[in-house]
Design a protein around this motif. Structure first.
Motif, PDB file in Angstrom:
ATOM      1  N   THR A   1       4.264   0.692   2.368  1.00 53.25           N
ATOM      2  CA  THR A   1       4.544  -0.574   2.961  1.00 53.25           C
ATOM      3  C   THR A   1       5.115  -1.703   1.995  1.00 53.25           C
ATOM      4  OG1 THR A   1       2.513  -0.058   4.650  1.00 53.25           O
ATOM      5  CG2 THR A   1       3.591  -2.241   4.513  1.00 53.25           C
TER       6      THR A   1
ATOM      7  N   SER B   1       0.987  -1.063  -0.076  1.00 57.18           N
ATOM      8  CA  SER B   1       0.266  -0.012  -0.113  1.00 57.18           C
ATOM      9  C   SER B   1       1.008   1.214   0.083  1.00 57.18           C
ATOM     10  CB  SER B   1      -0.961  -0.064   1.134  1.00 57.18           C
ATOM     11  OG  SER B   1      -0.285   0.055   2.452  1.00 57.18           O
ATOM     12  N   TRP B   2       0.269   2.241  -0.414  1.00 53.42           N
ATOM     13  CA  TRP B   2       1.013   3.691  -0.383  1.00 53.42           C
ATOM     14  C   TRP B   2       0.193   4.553   0.373  1.00 53.42           C
ATOM     15  CZ3 TRP B   2       5.292   4.693  -3.581  1.00 53.42           C
ATOM     16  CH2 TRP B   2       5.737   3.769  -4.673  1.00 53.42           C
TER      17      TRP B   2
ATOM     18  N   SER C   1       4.229   7.608   1.948  1.00 52.38           N
ATOM     19  CA  SER C   1       4.667   6.370   2.754  1.00 52.38           C
ATOM     20  C   SER C   1       4.393   5.159   2.048  1.00 52.38           C
ATOM     21  CB  SER C   1       4.012   6.488   3.958  1.00 52.38           C
ATOM     22  OG  SER C   1       2.569   6.064   3.752  1.00 52.38           O
TER      23      SER C   1
ATOM     24  N   THR D   1      -4.854   7.314   0.736  1.00 53.17           N
ATOM     25  CA  THR D   1      -4.010   5.968   0.714  1.00 53.17           C
ATOM     26  C   THR D   1      -4.670   5.159  -0.423  1.00 53.17           C
ATOM     27  OG1 THR D   1      -5.805   4.815   2.145  1.00 53.17           O
ATOM     28  CG2 THR D   1      -3.889   5.563   3.261  1.00 53.17           C
TER      29      THR D   1
ATOM     30  N   SER E   1       6.381  -7.321   5.542  1.00 50.68           N
ATOM     31  CA  SER E   1       6.250  -5.954   4.840  1.00 50.68           C
ATOM     32  C   SER E   1       6.776  -5.011   5.935  1.00 50.68           C
ATOM     33  CB  SER E   1       4.859  -5.560   4.740  1.00 50.68           C
ATOM     34  OG  SER E   1       4.544  -6.427   3.481  1.00 50.68           O
ATOM     35  N   LYS E   2       6.967  -3.836   5.532  1.00 51.96           N
ATOM     36  CA  LYS E   2       7.983  -2.830   6.428  1.00 51.96           C
ATOM     37  C   LYS E   2       7.739  -1.553   6.006  1.00 51.96           C
ATOM     38  CE  LYS E   2      12.381  -1.226   8.188  1.00 51.96           C
ATOM     39  NZ  LYS E   2      13.832  -1.392   8.122  1.00 51.96           N
ATOM     40  N   GLY E   3       7.313  -0.385   6.792  1.00 54.12           N
ATOM     41  CA  GLY E   3       6.902   0.825   6.308  1.00 54.12           C
ATOM     42  C   GLY E   3       8.035   1.796   6.056  1.00 54.12           C
ATOM     43  N   TYR E   4       7.867   2.761   5.102  1.00 54.76           N
ATOM     44  CA  TYR E   4       8.955   3.725   4.875  1.00 54.76           C
ATOM     45  C   TYR E   4       8.245   4.883   4.585  1.00 54.76           C
ATOM     46  CZ  TYR E   4      12.080  -0.125   4.019  1.00 54.76           C
ATOM     47  OH  TYR E   4      12.938  -1.286   4.339  1.00 54.76           O
ATOM     48  N   TRP E   5       9.128   5.973   4.875  1.00 59.83           N
ATOM     49  CA  TRP E   5       8.606   7.425   4.581  1.00 59.83           C
ATOM     50  C   TRP E   5       9.514   8.174   3.609  1.00 59.83           C
ATOM     51  CZ3 TRP E   5       4.215   9.187   6.386  1.00 59.83           C
ATOM     52  CH2 TRP E   5       3.644   8.641   7.427  1.00 59.83           C
TER      53      TRP E   5
END
Length: 121
Positions: free
Chosen positions: A98, A33-34, A96, A50, A107-111
């Motif tokens: 995932t 997801s974004w 952001s 999102t 999965s990992k979240g990024y910014w």
């Protein structure tokens, strides 16, 4: 590692439009997801929009019918089309994502670093 890079911010008059883009690069197997978030001075970061892997979108009520989030034509990119901008839309906008870096990893979240949007009255 995964990097997110936003672009497209700037200064616009009220009623105008801007298009923000976000590109993800690095070790990417899939993106679940974004999201676009924003943070105005003195305020908490808030969700703007999102988009899920299946394409479904969700918008904050304050931007519904004015902003559109969609996937870009290039792989691992999204954009946020912002129309009828208001001074209260002024904020730093953050992308952001995932991201799953491999089939075996969670999965990992990024910014991203953020891009400034300023709407003058």
């Amino acid at each position: 590692q995964v990097q997110l890079r936003e672009s497209g911010g700037g200064l616009v008059q009220a009623g105008g439009s801007l298009r923000l883009s976000c590109a993800a690069s690095g070790r990417i197997f899939s993106i679940d997801s974004w999201g676009w978030y924003r943070q105005a001075p003195g305020k908490q970061r808030e969700l703007v929009a999102t988009i899920a892997s299946g394409g479904s979108t969700n918008y904050a009520s304050s931007v519904q019918d004015r902003f559109t989030m969609a996937r870009g034509n290039a792989a691992n990119t999204v954009y946020l089309q912002m129309n009828s901008l208001k001074p209260e839309d002024t904020a730093v906008y953050y992308c952001s994502a995932t991201v799953r870096e491999s089939p075996s990893r969670a999965s990992k979240g990024y910014w991203g670093q953020g891009t400034q949007v300023t709407v003058s009255s």
